[in-house]
Design a protein around this motif. Structure first.
Motif, PDB file in Angstrom:
ATOM      1  N   GLU A 247     -71.248 -91.287 -11.862  1.00  0.00           N
ATOM      2  CA  GLU A 247     -70.270 -91.900 -12.764  1.00  0.00           C
ATOM      3  C   GLU A 247     -69.363 -92.718 -11.919  1.00  0.00           C
ATOM      4  N   ALA A 248     -69.148 -92.337 -10.780  1.00  0.00           N
ATOM      5  CA  ALA A 248     -68.265 -93.313  -9.751  1.00  0.00           C
ATOM      6  C   ALA A 248     -68.901 -94.577  -9.173  1.00  0.00           C
ATOM      7  N   CYS A 249     -70.254 -94.364  -9.092  1.00  0.00           N
ATOM      8  CA  CYS A 249     -71.279 -95.435  -8.898  1.00  0.00           C
ATOM      9  C   CYS A 249     -71.146 -96.516  -9.839  1.00  0.00           C
ATOM     10  N   HIS A 250     -71.489 -95.839 -11.171  1.00  0.00           N
ATOM     11  CA  HIS A 250     -71.441 -96.913 -12.450  1.00  0.00           C
ATOM     12  C   HIS A 250     -70.295 -97.698 -12.498  1.00  0.00           C
ATOM     13  N   GLU A 251     -69.260 -97.052 -12.279  1.00  0.00           N
ATOM     14  CA  GLU A 251     -67.609 -97.654 -12.328  1.00  0.00           C
ATOM     15  C   GLU A 251     -67.467 -98.698 -11.138  1.00  0.00           C
ATOM     16  N   ALA A 252     -68.031 -98.271 -10.132  1.00  0.00           N
ATOM     17  CA  ALA A 252     -67.606 -99.219  -8.791  1.00  0.00           C
ATOM     18  C   ALA A 252     -68.694-100.324  -9.003  1.00  0.00           C
ATOM     19  N   ASN A 253     -69.886-100.208  -9.427  1.00  0.00           N
ATOM     20  CA  ASN A 253     -70.918-101.251  -9.305  1.00  0.00           C
ATOM     21  C   ASN A 253     -71.366-102.020 -10.682  1.00  0.00           C
ATOM     22  N   GLY A 254     -70.570-101.627 -11.764  1.00  0.00           N
ATOM     23  CA  GLY A 254     -70.747-102.173 -13.266  1.00  0.00           C
ATOM     24  C   GLY A 254     -70.910-103.622 -13.103  1.00  0.00           C
TER      25      GLY A 254
ATOM     26  N   LEU B 114     -63.747 -96.151   1.070  1.00  0.00           N
ATOM     27  CA  LEU B 114     -65.127 -95.527   0.945  1.00  0.00           C
ATOM     28  C   LEU B 114     -65.932 -95.908   0.058  1.00  0.00           C
ATOM     29  N   PRO B 115     -67.365 -95.871   0.262  1.00  0.00           N
ATOM     30  CA  PRO B 115     -68.334 -96.032  -0.966  1.00  0.00           C
ATOM     31  C   PRO B 115     -67.702 -95.013  -2.057  1.00  0.00           C
ATOM     32  N   ALA B 116     -68.138 -95.582  -3.405  1.00  0.00           N
ATOM     33  CA  ALA B 116     -67.538 -94.792  -4.542  1.00  0.00           C
ATOM     34  C   ALA B 116     -67.960 -93.165  -4.745  1.00  0.00           C
ATOM     35  N   CYS B 117     -69.289 -93.127  -4.308  1.00  0.00           N
ATOM     36  CA  CYS B 117     -70.027 -91.998  -4.456  1.00  0.00           C
ATOM     37  C   CYS B 117     -69.252 -90.792  -3.510  1.00  0.00           C
ATOM     38  N   ILE B 118     -68.882 -91.364  -2.276  1.00  0.00           N
ATOM     39  CA  ILE B 118     -68.345 -90.366  -1.461  1.00  0.00           C
ATOM     40  C   ILE B 118     -66.829 -89.705  -1.928  1.00  0.00           C
ATOM     41  N   GLU B 119     -66.103 -91.098  -2.173  1.00  0.00           N
ATOM     42  CA  GLU B 119     -64.717 -90.786  -2.566  1.00  0.00           C
ATOM     43  C   GLU B 119     -64.585 -89.816  -3.951  1.00  0.00           C
ATOM     44  N   ALA B 120     -65.402 -89.795  -4.815  1.00  0.00           N
ATOM     45  CA  ALA B 120     -65.499 -89.539  -6.048  1.00  0.00           C
ATOM     46  C   ALA B 120     -65.763 -87.704  -5.898  1.00  0.00           C
ATOM     47  N   CYS B 121     -66.262 -87.601  -4.831  1.00  0.00           N
ATOM     48  CA  CYS B 121     -67.217 -86.097  -4.996  1.00  0.00           C
ATOM     49  C   CYS B 121     -65.935 -85.171  -4.710  1.00  0.00           C
ATOM     50  N   PRO B 122     -65.876 -84.276  -5.729  1.00  0.00           N
ATOM     51  CA  PRO B 122     -64.830 -83.056  -5.515  1.00  0.00           C
ATOM     52  C   PRO B 122     -65.271 -81.850  -4.525  1.00  0.00           C
TER      53      PRO B 122
END
Lengths: 332, 154
Positions: free
Chosen positions: A52-59, A204-212
């Motif tokens: 989801e973070a990837c979609h949001e950051a790279n939409g 950070l890349p979005a996927c790394i930052e968003a990972c809980p």
């Protein structure tokens, strides 16, 4: 080896970015070497927060194709249209640069389902970049590889030479529409660019930052590799990406052999395998040595010919070397 | 007794033409066009759609071509009196060849691990390499039709 936390990474790279103010090069320049990510498969719970973070950051980078698509020739050229299936997230597409792969494996005698984020491996020597005939793909010193959507013609060569078939095509967008849309090109290729723009801002890349679960860790490749090796040794685990295709900037650590993960996963178009991959550029690059030796051999052969001629008939060779013999009819 | 064998220079000329032809073929095969346009469907030409094969073939051809160029250039310098001068078409071809070698060499360097080249440079090199080979073909055709030689010697 001190692990690189998200906080320390942000702090370090923000400082470097401010000091150097040189786009995405600044992050790599801070450590003087490419960045790599460690993916600890044990931690991934498959929540898809990274997706989801990837979609949001790279939409804003996703394709907005012009329709109707131009008729393409010959008829074997197929339209690749994902624009009506943008929500597909169980494989790689032009609108989904990261997905969660599921693998059924056996751990301690029990059947277990592992989940792992899959995206571009960002090879150390990426064939997609090196073999792109048009220069649309390139690699940054930070180790990430990118495809320039403004230049790419969508020929899918990068997809074919990628050992993991990562780049995905969308028809109806890009430069080919302004050139010969019916005869050459077929859109633009898309894949993870490891959030180059966020990295340039020191984020950070979005996927790394968003990972809980902090599945991914990013840092200079040597440190990340050492960290991955230490972790694998500690848990009796296995590495993937350290040496595949000559080494990549994405290193997975798994508690089970990757043969098991590969056997227990679904793979196919848009779903990259986790099989062993030889260095695809190695043969060509080894042949480069022949390109240095060949001219020496050629020049040596010409000198040898002269010496041989001199030995066989010294007088003639001397005369031949000193008397110009011009052909008056030769053109200029 | 008249010799029936082909002269060494003619053999070299044919080898050069064949090597250049191979380079052109494998060079154009770097673009994904041979499969699209059914050329790779012709029996025996399937390899033209295999990018790693054409990449290696292009490198092998480049090594052979460099060897031939070095041989001819050294031979020319050794016998520069007897060989005469480069003709206009010969000089143009030599300049274009030098450009092809230089741009090709830079592309080979680019393909090594750890070599980063900006997108602008990659596009510039690719287009220049392509443009030079097209120009070479045009000049070679002009030279062939006009029976123009590389040098002024007989």
């Amino acid at each position: 080896m001190k692990p690189i936390s998200r906080r320390s990474f942000i702090r370090g790279s923000l400082g470097a970015a401010c000091a150097l103010a040189a786009g995405s090069r600044s992050v790599a320049a801070a450590g003087g070497e490419p960045l790599a990510t460690l993916i600890d498969i044990r931690k991934c719970i498959g929540c898809e927060a990274c997706v989801e973070a990837c979609h949001e950051a790279n939409g804003d980078k996703f394709p907005e194709p012009r329709k109707p698509y131009p008729k393409m020739y010959p008829s074997r050229v197929q339209v690749a249209d994902w624009s009506e299936r943008r929500d597909v997230n169980d494989r790689l597409t032009p609108y989904n640069w990261l997905y969660i792969q599921h693998a059924t494996v056996i751990i301690d005698g029990r059947e277990t389902e592992l989940t792992l984020p899959r995206r571009c491996m960002h090879c150390a020597n990426p064939p997609c970049v090196k073999l792109c005939p048009w220069g649309a793909a390139y690699q940054e010193p930070s180790g990430l590889s990118r495809i320039d959507a403004d230049i790419c013609l969508g020929g899918n060569k990068c997809g074919e030479v990628c050992p993991w078939d990562v780049p995905q095509r969308q028809t109806g967008v890009g430069l080919y529409l302004d050139l010969l849309p019916s005869l050459a090109g077929n859109g633009v290729m898309y894949k993870c660019d490891r959030c180059y723009d966020r990295l340039a801002r020191g984020e950070l890349p979005a996927c790394i930052e968003a990972c809980p679960e902090e599945v991914q860790t990013i840092g200079p490749r040597r440190r990340i590799l050492a960290q991955a090796q230490a972790l694998a040794e500690k848990i009796g685990g296995h590495l993937y990406g350290a040496s595949e295709n000559g080494g990549t900037h994405t290193i997975y650590v798994s508690p089970v052999p990757f043969e098991q993960i590969n056997a227990g996963s679904q793979y196919g178009p848009g779903r990259p395998p986790m099989a062993p991959v030889a260095d695809q550029m190695k043969t060509g690059n080894r042949l480069a040595a022949a390109m240095i030796l060949a001219p020496l051999a050629g020049a040596g052969a010409a000198v040898a010919k002269m010496l041989r001629a001199g030995q066989e008939n010294p007088g003639q060779a001397e005369a031949a070397g000193s008397t110009p013999r011009r052909d008056a009819s030769a053109e200029r | 007794m008249p010799s029936r064998t082909t002269s060494p220079s003619r053999t070299l000329g044919r080898l050069y033409a064949a090597t250049f032809g191979l380079m052109a073929l494998t060079g154009f095969a770097q673009m994904p066009i041979f499969k699209r346009y059914y050329i790779a469907d012709v029996p025996g030409l399937g390899w033209l759609a295999q990018f790693y094969v054409t990449h290696v073939m292009h490198y092998l051809g480049a090594a052979l071509l460099l060897g031939l160029i070095a041989y001819a250039a050294t031979d020319f310098l050794i016998h520069r009196g007897r060989a005469g001068r480069l003709t206009v078409s010969g000089a143009i071809r030599a300049i274009l060849l030098a450009g092809l070698v230089a741009t090709g060499g830079l592309r080979v360097v680019k393909n090594f691990s750890g070599v980063y080249m900006s997108a602008g440079w990659i596009v510039f090199l690719d287009l220049l390499h392509l443009g030079l080979v097209m120009a070479y073909f045009a000049v070679a055709l002009w030279a062939l039709l006009g029976k123009k030689r590389w040098t002024s010697a007989a």
